[in-house]
Write an enzyme that holds these catalytic residues in place. Structure first.
Site, mmCIF file in Angstrom:
data_model
loop_
_atom_site.group_PDB
_atom_site.id
_atom_site.type_symbol
_atom_site.label_atom_id
_atom_site.label_comp_id
_atom_site.label_asym_id
_atom_site.label_seq_id
_atom_site.Cartn_x
_atom_site.Cartn_y
_atom_site.Cartn_z
ATOM 1 N N SER A 68 34.520 40.601 42.059
ATOM 2 C CA SER A 68 35.335 39.458 41.659
ATOM 3 C C SER A 68 35.391 38.325 42.664
ATOM 4 C CB SER A 68 36.770 39.915 41.348
ATOM 5 O OG SER A 68 36.799 40.647 40.157
ATOM 6 N N SER B 39 36.731 37.795 38.776
ATOM 7 C CA SER B 39 37.977 37.199 38.333
ATOM 8 C C SER B 39 38.497 36.082 39.223
ATOM 9 C CB SER B 39 39.048 38.297 38.233
ATOM 10 O OG SER B 39 39.251 38.929 39.483
ATOM 11 N N LYS C 47 44.561 32.695 44.743
ATOM 12 C CA LYS C 47 44.468 33.330 43.427
ATOM 13 C C LYS C 47 45.852 33.840 42.998
ATOM 14 C CE LYS C 47 41.583 36.915 41.196
ATOM 15 N NZ LYS C 47 40.570 37.958 41.476
#
Length: 496
Positions: A207, A183, A108
Protein backbone atom coordinates in the site's frame (compact mmCIF):
# COMPACT_ATOMS: atom_id res chain seq x y z
CA UNK A 1 23.32 28.06 -1.83
CA UNK A 2 20.33 25.69 -2.21
CA UNK A 3 17.91 26.36 -5.06
CA UNK A 4 15.31 27.86 -2.72
CA UNK A 5 17.86 30.43 -1.54
CA UNK A 6 18.77 31.37 -5.12
CA UNK A 7 15.12 31.86 -5.95
CA UNK A 8 14.38 33.88 -2.83
CA UNK A 9 17.35 36.20 -3.26
CA UNK A 10 16.44 36.79 -6.90
CA UNK A 11 12.79 37.52 -6.20
CA UNK A 12 12.45 38.93 -2.68
CA UNK A 13 11.71 42.63 -2.94
CA UNK A 14 11.17 42.42 -6.72
CA UNK A 15 8.62 39.79 -7.73
CA UNK A 16 6.86 40.01 -4.40
CA UNK A 17 6.08 43.66 -5.12
CA UNK A 18 5.18 43.18 -8.76
CA UNK A 19 3.12 39.98 -8.61
CA UNK A 20 -0.18 39.50 -6.85
CA UNK A 21 -0.31 36.95 -4.02
CA UNK A 22 -1.62 34.14 -6.22
CA UNK A 23 1.12 34.63 -8.80
CA UNK A 24 3.77 34.90 -6.06
CA UNK A 25 2.55 31.66 -4.48
CA UNK A 26 2.51 29.91 -7.86
CA UNK A 27 6.05 31.06 -8.62
CA UNK A 28 7.22 29.96 -5.18
CA UNK A 29 5.51 26.59 -5.58
CA UNK A 30 7.30 26.06 -8.88
CA UNK A 31 10.62 26.65 -7.16
CA UNK A 32 9.74 24.45 -4.18
CA UNK A 33 9.31 21.50 -6.54
CA UNK A 34 12.97 21.46 -7.51
CA UNK A 35 14.70 20.70 -4.23
CA UNK A 36 14.64 18.22 -1.40
CA UNK A 37 13.14 18.37 2.07
CA UNK A 38 16.57 19.29 3.40
CA UNK A 39 16.86 22.15 0.90
CA UNK A 40 13.42 23.41 1.87
CA UNK A 41 14.14 23.17 5.59
CA UNK A 42 17.46 24.96 5.08
CA UNK A 43 15.77 27.78 3.17
CA UNK A 44 13.29 28.23 6.02
CA UNK A 45 16.00 28.09 8.70
CA UNK A 46 18.08 30.73 6.92
CA UNK A 47 14.91 32.80 6.41
CA UNK A 48 15.40 32.90 2.66
CA UNK A 49 11.73 31.98 2.61
CA UNK A 50 9.26 31.83 5.48
CA UNK A 51 7.33 28.80 6.61
CA UNK A 52 4.15 30.82 6.07
CA UNK A 53 5.09 31.39 2.43
CA UNK A 54 5.87 27.70 1.99
CA UNK A 55 2.55 26.60 3.48
CA UNK A 56 0.64 29.24 1.49
CA UNK A 57 2.31 28.08 -1.71
CA UNK A 58 1.25 24.50 -1.10
CA UNK A 59 -2.29 25.59 -0.20
CA UNK A 60 -2.45 27.51 -3.48
CA UNK A 61 -1.31 24.38 -5.29
CA UNK A 62 -3.95 22.32 -3.49
CA UNK A 63 -6.67 24.81 -4.47
CA UNK A 64 -5.55 24.67 -8.10
CA UNK A 65 -5.03 20.92 -8.46
CA UNK A 66 -6.99 18.88 -5.94
CA UNK A 67 -10.46 19.55 -7.42
CA UNK A 68 -9.19 17.68 -10.50
CA UNK A 69 -7.72 14.63 -8.73
CA UNK A 70 -9.46 14.38 -5.32
CA UNK A 71 -6.29 13.30 -3.54
CA UNK A 72 -6.93 15.03 -0.20
CA UNK A 73 -9.80 14.20 2.11
CA UNK A 74 -9.23 17.13 4.49
CA UNK A 75 -7.11 20.28 4.20
CA UNK A 76 -5.92 21.59 7.57
CA UNK A 77 -5.65 25.14 6.26
CA UNK A 78 -6.10 27.20 9.42
CA UNK A 79 -4.08 24.92 11.68
CA UNK A 80 -1.22 24.72 9.16
CA UNK A 81 -1.06 28.50 8.73
CA UNK A 82 -1.11 29.02 12.50
CA UNK A 83 1.69 26.50 12.95
CA UNK A 84 3.69 28.16 10.16
CA UNK A 85 3.31 31.59 11.76
CA UNK A 86 4.48 30.12 15.05
CA UNK A 87 7.46 28.53 13.28
CA UNK A 88 8.38 31.91 11.78
CA UNK A 89 8.15 33.59 15.17
CA UNK A 90 10.42 30.97 16.71
CA UNK A 91 13.05 31.62 14.06
CA UNK A 92 12.78 35.37 14.50
CA UNK A 93 13.36 34.94 18.23
CA UNK A 94 16.42 32.75 17.69
CA UNK A 95 14.86 29.66 19.23
CA UNK A 96 16.43 26.24 18.50
CA UNK A 97 14.63 24.45 15.68
CA UNK A 98 14.35 20.90 14.39
CA UNK A 99 15.58 19.51 11.06
CA UNK A 100 12.15 19.90 9.39
CA UNK A 101 11.20 23.19 11.02
CA UNK A 102 8.30 24.77 9.15
CA UNK A 103 8.07 22.08 6.44
CA UNK A 104 4.55 20.79 5.62
CA UNK A 105 3.55 17.14 5.24
CA UNK A 106 0.37 15.13 4.66
CA UNK A 107 -1.01 12.17 6.60
CA UNK A 108 -3.09 9.19 5.49
CA UNK A 109 -6.43 9.14 7.35
CA UNK A 110 -5.87 5.80 9.08
CA UNK A 111 -3.00 7.36 11.06
CA UNK A 112 -3.83 9.30 14.21
CA UNK A 113 -3.36 13.04 13.94
CA UNK A 114 -4.58 14.93 17.00
CA UNK A 115 -7.62 17.07 16.18
CA UNK A 116 -8.36 15.40 12.82
CA UNK A 117 -10.64 12.38 12.41
CA UNK A 118 -8.96 9.02 11.77
CA UNK A 119 -11.67 8.01 9.32
CA UNK A 120 -9.92 5.13 7.49
CA UNK A 121 -12.05 6.30 4.55
CA UNK A 122 -15.47 5.27 5.98
CA UNK A 123 -18.43 7.43 7.08
CA UNK A 124 -18.83 5.58 10.38
CA UNK A 125 -15.52 7.05 11.63
CA UNK A 126 -15.95 10.64 10.47
CA UNK A 127 -16.16 11.75 14.12
CA UNK A 128 -13.30 9.55 15.39
CA UNK A 129 -11.01 12.42 16.38
CA UNK A 130 -7.94 11.29 18.39
CA UNK A 131 -6.53 13.33 21.24
CA UNK A 132 -2.96 12.21 20.56
CA UNK A 133 -0.74 11.83 17.51
CA UNK A 134 0.53 8.48 16.30
CA UNK A 135 4.13 8.00 17.45
CA UNK A 136 5.78 8.83 14.13
CA UNK A 137 3.52 11.83 13.56
CA UNK A 138 4.54 13.15 16.98
CA UNK A 139 8.19 12.55 16.09
CA UNK A 140 7.89 14.53 12.86
CA UNK A 141 6.10 17.33 14.66
CA UNK A 142 8.92 17.28 17.18
CA UNK A 143 11.31 17.80 14.26
CA UNK A 144 9.32 20.91 13.34
CA UNK A 145 7.16 19.56 10.50
CA UNK A 146 3.63 20.88 10.02
CA UNK A 147 0.59 18.69 9.13
CA UNK A 148 -1.01 20.18 6.03
CA UNK A 149 -3.73 17.78 4.89
CA UNK A 150 -5.09 14.24 4.96
CA UNK A 151 -4.73 11.99 1.93
CA UNK A 152 -7.60 9.95 0.55
CA UNK A 153 -7.72 6.15 0.90
CA UNK A 154 -10.06 3.24 0.12
CA UNK A 155 -12.37 1.95 2.84
CA UNK A 156 -10.15 0.51 5.60
CA UNK A 157 -7.39 0.18 2.97
CA UNK A 158 -8.95 -2.96 1.51
CA UNK A 159 -8.33 -2.18 -2.18
CA UNK A 160 -5.35 -1.38 -4.40
CA UNK A 161 -7.48 1.43 -5.87
CA UNK A 162 -8.21 4.61 -3.91
CA UNK A 163 -11.98 5.03 -3.72
CA UNK A 164 -13.47 6.03 -0.37
CA UNK A 165 -17.14 5.70 0.53
CA UNK A 166 -16.64 8.91 2.54
CA UNK A 167 -14.68 11.05 0.05
CA UNK A 168 -15.05 9.40 -3.35
CA UNK A 169 -12.52 8.18 -5.89
CA UNK A 170 -9.08 9.68 -6.46
CA UNK A 171 -7.70 10.20 -9.97
CA UNK A 172 -4.30 9.18 -11.31
CA UNK A 173 -2.79 12.48 -12.55
CA UNK A 174 -1.00 10.70 -15.40
CA UNK A 175 -4.11 9.06 -16.84
CA UNK A 176 -7.59 9.04 -15.33
CA UNK A 177 -8.35 5.68 -16.94
CA UNK A 178 -5.93 3.80 -14.69
CA UNK A 179 -5.73 3.45 -10.94
CA UNK A 180 -3.55 5.74 -8.79
CA UNK A 181 -3.01 2.69 -6.61
CA UNK A 182 -3.92 2.12 -3.02
CA UNK A 183 -4.26 2.21 -0.26
CA UNK A 184 -1.95 5.22 0.22
CA UNK A 185 -3.15 6.64 -3.08
CA UNK A 186 -3.99 10.13 -1.90
CA UNK A 187 -0.46 10.69 -0.65
CA UNK A 188 1.06 9.47 -3.92
CA UNK A 189 -1.14 11.75 -6.03
CA UNK A 190 -0.46 14.76 -3.79
CA UNK A 191 3.28 14.20 -4.14
CA UNK A 192 3.17 13.63 -7.88
CA UNK A 193 1.26 16.89 -8.43
CA UNK A 194 3.24 19.08 -6.02
CA UNK A 195 0.61 19.47 -3.29
CA UNK A 196 2.95 18.17 -0.58
CA UNK A 197 6.69 17.50 -0.22
CA UNK A 198 6.22 14.54 2.14
CA UNK A 199 3.46 12.02 2.80
CA UNK A 200 2.88 9.43 5.51
CA UNK A 201 1.20 6.17 4.60
CA UNK A 202 1.31 2.52 5.52
CA UNK A 203 1.84 -0.80 3.82
CA UNK A 204 -0.08 -4.01 4.56
CA UNK A 205 0.19 -5.53 1.09
CA UNK A 206 2.05 -3.02 -1.07
CA UNK A 207 0.00 0.00 0.00
CA UNK A 208 3.01 2.34 -0.02
CA UNK A 209 4.88 0.85 -2.95
CA UNK A 210 2.00 0.28 -5.37
CA UNK A 211 0.60 3.85 -5.40
CA UNK A 212 4.20 5.11 -5.59
CA UNK A 213 4.59 3.00 -8.74
CA UNK A 214 1.29 4.16 -10.21
CA UNK A 215 1.99 7.86 -9.63
CA UNK A 216 5.75 8.02 -10.24
CA UNK A 217 7.05 8.81 -6.75
CA UNK A 218 9.19 7.03 -4.15
CA UNK A 219 8.19 5.17 -0.99
CA UNK A 220 9.86 3.27 1.82
CA UNK A 221 8.26 0.27 3.49
CA UNK A 222 10.40 -0.13 6.64
CA UNK A 223 11.18 -3.36 8.46
CA UNK A 224 8.53 -4.59 10.88
CA UNK A 225 9.28 -2.95 14.24
CA UNK A 226 11.14 0.04 12.82
CA UNK A 227 8.44 2.73 13.06
CA UNK A 228 6.43 2.66 16.27
CA UNK A 229 2.65 2.25 16.07
CA UNK A 230 0.04 3.29 18.61
CA UNK A 231 -2.74 1.15 20.03
CA UNK A 232 -5.88 1.13 17.88
CA UNK A 233 -8.73 3.51 18.79
CA UNK A 234 -10.96 0.55 19.75
CA UNK A 235 -10.50 -1.73 22.77
CA UNK A 236 -9.94 -4.67 20.38
CA UNK A 237 -6.41 -5.24 19.12
CA UNK A 238 -6.06 -5.99 15.40
CA UNK A 239 -5.55 -9.63 14.40
CA UNK A 240 -2.08 -11.12 14.15
CA UNK A 241 -1.63 -10.56 10.42
CA UNK A 242 -2.31 -6.83 10.80
CA UNK A 243 0.22 -6.67 13.61
CA UNK A 244 2.87 -8.54 11.63
CA UNK A 245 2.36 -7.35 8.05
CA UNK A 246 1.46 -3.65 8.33
CA UNK A 247 4.04 -0.89 8.83
CA UNK A 248 4.07 2.91 8.56
CA UNK A 249 6.42 4.58 6.12
CA UNK A 250 7.19 7.79 4.22
CA UNK A 251 6.47 8.73 0.60
CA UNK A 252 8.28 11.51 -1.28
CA UNK A 253 9.48 12.66 -4.69
CA UNK A 254 13.15 12.11 -3.78
CA UNK A 255 14.80 9.08 -2.19
CA UNK A 256 16.92 11.34 0.04
CA UNK A 257 13.66 12.70 1.46
CA UNK A 258 12.61 9.17 2.38
CA UNK A 259 15.90 8.73 4.20
CA UNK A 260 15.53 11.97 6.17
CA UNK A 261 11.92 11.33 7.13
CA UNK A 262 12.67 7.71 8.05
CA UNK A 263 15.52 8.81 10.30
CA UNK A 264 13.22 11.24 12.12
CA UNK A 265 10.25 8.88 12.54
CA UNK A 266 11.97 5.74 13.82
CA UNK A 267 12.32 6.54 17.52
CA UNK A 268 10.98 4.40 20.35
CA UNK A 269 7.47 4.74 21.75
CA UNK A 270 6.14 2.71 24.65
CA UNK A 271 2.80 2.27 22.86
CA UNK A 272 4.32 -0.27 20.44
CA UNK A 273 5.60 -3.60 21.83
CA UNK A 274 6.79 -4.54 18.31
CA UNK A 275 9.32 -1.68 18.12
CA UNK A 276 12.94 -2.85 17.83
CA UNK A 277 15.98 -0.74 18.87
CA UNK A 278 18.03 -1.61 15.79
CA UNK A 279 20.64 0.81 14.38
CA UNK A 280 19.57 2.79 11.32
CA UNK A 281 22.60 1.57 9.35
CA UNK A 282 24.30 -1.80 9.51
CA UNK A 283 27.86 -2.84 8.72
CA UNK A 284 28.92 -2.42 5.10
CA UNK A 285 28.53 -5.67 3.15
CA UNK A 286 31.32 -7.15 1.10
CA UNK A 287 32.04 -5.01 -1.96
CA UNK A 288 30.85 -5.01 -4.62
CA UNK A 289 27.34 -5.43 -3.24
CA UNK A 290 25.54 -8.23 -5.02
CA UNK A 291 22.08 -7.45 -6.35
CA UNK A 292 19.82 -10.29 -7.41
CA UNK A 293 17.54 -9.22 -10.25
CA UNK A 294 14.15 -10.88 -10.62
CA UNK A 295 12.36 -9.64 -13.73
CA UNK A 296 9.40 -12.04 -13.45
CA UNK A 297 8.65 -13.20 -9.89
CA UNK A 298 5.13 -14.43 -10.65
CA UNK A 299 3.53 -17.48 -12.16
CA UNK A 300 1.59 -15.53 -14.79
CA UNK A 301 4.31 -13.68 -16.68
CA UNK A 302 5.47 -10.06 -16.70
CA UNK A 303 4.38 -7.19 -18.93
CA UNK A 304 7.05 -6.04 -21.38
CA UNK A 305 7.04 -2.45 -20.03
CA UNK A 306 7.53 -3.72 -16.48
CA UNK A 307 10.40 -5.98 -17.56
CA UNK A 308 12.03 -3.07 -19.42
CA UNK A 309 11.84 -0.96 -16.26
CA UNK A 310 13.54 -3.61 -14.15
CA UNK A 311 16.32 -4.09 -16.69
CA UNK A 312 16.79 -0.34 -16.95
CA UNK A 313 17.21 -0.14 -13.16
CA UNK A 314 19.62 -3.09 -13.25
CA UNK A 315 21.81 -1.25 -15.76
CA UNK A 316 21.81 1.82 -13.51
CA UNK A 317 23.06 -0.26 -10.59
CA UNK A 318 25.64 -2.06 -12.67
CA UNK A 319 27.03 1.27 -13.89
CA UNK A 320 27.17 2.44 -10.26
CA UNK A 321 29.43 -0.49 -9.33
CA UNK A 322 26.98 -3.08 -8.01
CA UNK A 323 27.39 -6.75 -8.88
CA UNK A 324 24.14 -7.40 -10.74
CA UNK A 325 22.91 -10.87 -11.67
CA UNK A 326 19.52 -12.33 -12.59
CA UNK A 327 18.73 -14.74 -9.75
CA UNK A 328 15.28 -15.90 -8.67
CA UNK A 329 14.48 -15.45 -4.97
CA UNK A 330 13.16 -18.48 -3.09
CA UNK A 331 9.55 -19.61 -2.75
CA UNK A 332 7.72 -16.59 -4.16
CA UNK A 333 4.55 -18.56 -4.88
CA UNK A 334 4.65 -20.07 -1.40
CA UNK A 335 4.95 -16.55 -0.01
CA UNK A 336 1.82 -15.43 -1.84
CA UNK A 337 -0.23 -18.45 -0.82
CA UNK A 338 0.88 -18.23 2.81
CA UNK A 339 0.11 -14.52 2.96
CA UNK A 340 -3.36 -15.11 1.54
CA UNK A 341 -4.12 -17.97 3.94
CA UNK A 342 -3.20 -15.95 7.01
CA UNK A 343 -5.02 -12.82 5.83
CA UNK A 344 -8.18 -14.72 4.88
CA UNK A 345 -8.29 -16.50 8.24
CA UNK A 346 -7.97 -13.25 10.20
CA UNK A 347 -10.52 -11.39 8.07
CA UNK A 348 -13.05 -14.21 8.37
CA UNK A 349 -12.65 -14.55 12.11
CA UNK A 350 -12.60 -10.88 13.13
CA UNK A 351 -13.23 -8.33 10.37
CA UNK A 352 -15.77 -9.60 7.85
CA UNK A 353 -18.86 -8.37 9.76
CA UNK A 354 -17.37 -4.87 9.97
CA UNK A 355 -16.53 -4.91 6.26
CA UNK A 356 -20.12 -5.79 5.37
CA UNK A 357 -21.59 -3.27 7.81
CA UNK A 358 -19.32 -0.25 7.28
CA UNK A 359 -17.84 -0.28 3.77
CA UNK A 360 -19.11 0.46 0.28
CA UNK A 361 -20.61 -2.21 -1.98
CA UNK A 362 -17.46 -2.05 -4.13
CA UNK A 363 -15.21 -2.77 -1.16
CA UNK A 364 -17.45 -5.60 -0.06
CA UNK A 365 -17.34 -7.07 -3.56
CA UNK A 366 -13.55 -6.95 -3.65
CA UNK A 367 -13.19 -8.52 -0.21
CA UNK A 368 -15.77 -11.22 -0.94
CA UNK A 369 -14.05 -12.10 -4.22
CA UNK A 370 -10.73 -12.35 -2.39
CA UNK A 371 -12.26 -14.65 0.21
CA UNK A 372 -13.43 -16.99 -2.54
CA UNK A 373 -9.80 -17.53 -3.51
CA UNK A 374 -8.92 -19.03 -0.13
CA UNK A 375 -10.73 -21.96 1.49
CA UNK A 376 -12.14 -21.47 4.96
CA UNK A 377 -9.41 -21.90 7.55
CA UNK A 378 -9.11 -24.33 10.40
CA UNK A 379 -7.00 -23.79 13.50
CA UNK A 380 -4.48 -26.46 12.41
CA UNK A 381 -4.32 -24.84 8.98
CA UNK A 382 -3.68 -21.41 10.51
CA UNK A 383 -0.93 -22.81 12.73
CA UNK A 384 0.62 -24.55 9.73
CA UNK A 385 0.58 -21.30 7.72
CA UNK A 386 2.41 -19.45 10.50
CA UNK A 387 4.98 -22.24 10.66
CA UNK A 388 5.33 -22.07 6.87
CA UNK A 389 6.02 -18.35 7.14
CA UNK A 390 8.93 -19.10 9.45
CA UNK A 391 10.38 -21.63 7.03
CA UNK A 392 10.16 -19.14 4.14
CA UNK A 393 11.78 -16.43 6.27
CA UNK A 394 14.70 -18.74 7.00
CA UNK A 395 15.17 -19.49 3.30
CA UNK A 396 15.14 -15.78 2.51
CA UNK A 397 17.66 -14.97 5.25
CA UNK A 398 20.05 -17.48 3.73
CA UNK A 399 19.41 -16.08 0.24
CA UNK A 400 20.08 -12.54 1.47
CA UNK A 401 23.43 -13.50 2.95
CA UNK A 402 24.72 -13.85 -0.61
CA UNK A 403 22.46 -11.22 -2.20
CA UNK A 404 21.91 -8.32 0.24
CA UNK A 405 19.58 -6.65 -2.28
CA UNK A 406 16.86 -7.87 -4.62
CA UNK A 407 15.71 -5.72 -7.53
CA UNK A 408 12.23 -6.61 -8.78
CA UNK A 409 8.92 -5.21 -10.01
CA UNK A 410 6.42 -3.79 -7.55
CA UNK A 411 3.77 -5.39 -9.75
CA UNK A 412 4.33 -7.54 -12.81
CA UNK A 413 1.66 -5.51 -14.64
CA UNK A 414 1.29 -1.76 -15.32
CA UNK A 415 -1.36 0.16 -13.30
CA UNK A 416 -4.67 -1.56 -13.93
CA UNK A 417 -7.71 0.04 -15.54
CA UNK A 418 -10.14 1.63 -13.10
CA UNK A 419 -12.72 -1.02 -12.18
CA UNK A 420 -10.57 -4.04 -13.02
CA UNK A 421 -10.28 -5.07 -9.35
CA UNK A 422 -14.09 -5.34 -9.23
CA UNK A 423 -14.38 -7.54 -12.31
CA UNK A 424 -14.73 -10.80 -10.39
CA UNK A 425 -12.74 -13.55 -8.73
CA UNK A 426 -10.44 -14.09 -11.71
CA UNK A 427 -9.49 -10.41 -11.74
CA UNK A 428 -8.65 -10.47 -8.03
CA UNK A 429 -6.63 -13.64 -8.55
CA UNK A 430 -4.67 -11.93 -11.33
CA UNK A 431 -4.01 -8.89 -9.14
CA UNK A 432 -2.80 -11.03 -6.27
CA UNK A 433 -0.50 -12.91 -8.63
CA UNK A 434 0.91 -9.69 -10.05
CA UNK A 435 1.70 -8.49 -6.51
CA UNK A 436 3.15 -11.82 -5.28
CA UNK A 437 6.57 -10.48 -4.39
CA UNK A 438 5.24 -7.26 -2.90
CA UNK A 439 2.91 -9.03 -0.47
CA UNK A 440 5.69 -11.52 0.25
CA UNK A 441 7.74 -8.63 1.60
CA UNK A 442 4.91 -7.93 4.04
CA UNK A 443 4.70 -11.59 5.01
CA UNK A 444 8.37 -11.62 6.02
CA UNK A 445 8.53 -8.10 7.50
CA UNK A 446 11.31 -6.97 5.16
CA UNK A 447 12.21 -3.42 4.09
CA UNK A 448 11.68 -2.28 0.51
CA UNK A 449 11.99 0.98 -1.41
CA UNK A 450 9.89 1.76 -4.48
CA UNK A 451 11.60 4.13 -6.91
CA UNK A 452 10.52 5.31 -10.37
CA UNK A 453 12.72 4.59 -13.37
CA UNK A 454 11.03 6.65 -16.07
CA UNK A 455 7.88 6.86 -18.16
CA UNK A 456 6.59 4.35 -20.71
CA UNK A 457 3.45 4.78 -22.81
CA UNK A 458 2.56 7.83 -20.76
CA UNK A 459 2.64 6.02 -17.39
CA UNK A 460 5.39 5.81 -14.75
CA UNK A 461 7.69 2.81 -14.62
CA UNK A 462 9.03 1.74 -11.25
CA UNK A 463 10.84 -0.97 -9.36
CA UNK A 464 11.42 -2.02 -5.78
CA UNK A 465 14.63 -2.82 -3.92
CA UNK A 466 14.17 -5.39 -1.16
CA UNK A 467 16.69 -5.79 1.64
CA UNK A 468 17.27 -7.96 4.66
CA UNK A 469 15.67 -6.94 7.93
CA UNK A 470 16.83 -3.54 9.24
CA UNK A 471 18.84 -2.84 6.08
CA UNK A 472 16.79 0.09 4.83
CA UNK A 473 20.13 1.85 4.37
CA UNK A 474 21.17 -0.53 1.58
CA UNK A 475 17.80 -0.21 -0.15
CA UNK A 476 17.94 3.58 0.00
CA UNK A 477 21.54 3.72 -1.26
CA UNK A 478 20.70 1.63 -4.30
CA UNK A 479 17.45 3.51 -4.94
CA UNK A 480 19.38 6.80 -5.01
CA UNK A 481 21.70 5.38 -7.67
CA UNK A 482 18.70 4.48 -9.81
CA UNK A 483 17.08 7.85 -9.22
CA UNK A 484 20.20 9.76 -10.32
CA UNK A 485 20.28 7.86 -13.59
CA UNK A 486 16.53 7.88 -14.26
CA UNK A 487 15.14 11.19 -13.01
CA UNK A 488 11.36 11.71 -13.14
CA UNK A 489 9.53 14.87 -14.28
CA UNK A 490 7.39 15.04 -11.14
CA UNK A 491 5.69 17.07 -9.98
CA UNK A 492 3.33 17.30 -12.92
CA UNK A 493 0.13 19.11 -13.69
CA UNK A 494 -2.70 16.56 -13.97
CA UNK A 495 -2.82 15.12 -17.47
CA UNK A 496 -6.37 13.87 -17.09
Amino acid sequence: MPPYGVFAVATRGVLRHTLDLQSWSRALANELWRGSLEDLAQAIRTRAVSSTEVVQAHLQRIDAVDPRVNALSEVLRDAALQAAAQADRALAQGAPVGPLHGVPFTVKPNIDLAGSATTSGVPALREAVPLRDAPHVAQLRGAGAIPLARGNMPDFGFRWHTDSSLHGASINPWDARVTPGGSSGGEAIALATGMTPLGLGNDFGGSLRYPALCCGVAALRPTLGRVARAAPPTPVEPPLSFQMFSVHGPMARHVRDLRLAFTLMSAADARDPWWVPAPLAGPPPRAPIKVAVCVDPGASGVHVQVAEGVRKAARCLQQAGYDVEEIAPPQVQDMLETYMRIIAADVRSTLLPAVHALTSPDTQRFVDDFMQLVPASTLPGYIEALARRNQIARAWALFQQDCPLLLAPVSTQPPFAVGFDLAGVDAVRALMQSMALSVGVNLLGLPAVAVPVGVAQGLPQGVQLIGARYREDLCLDAAECIERAAAMPTPIDPRC
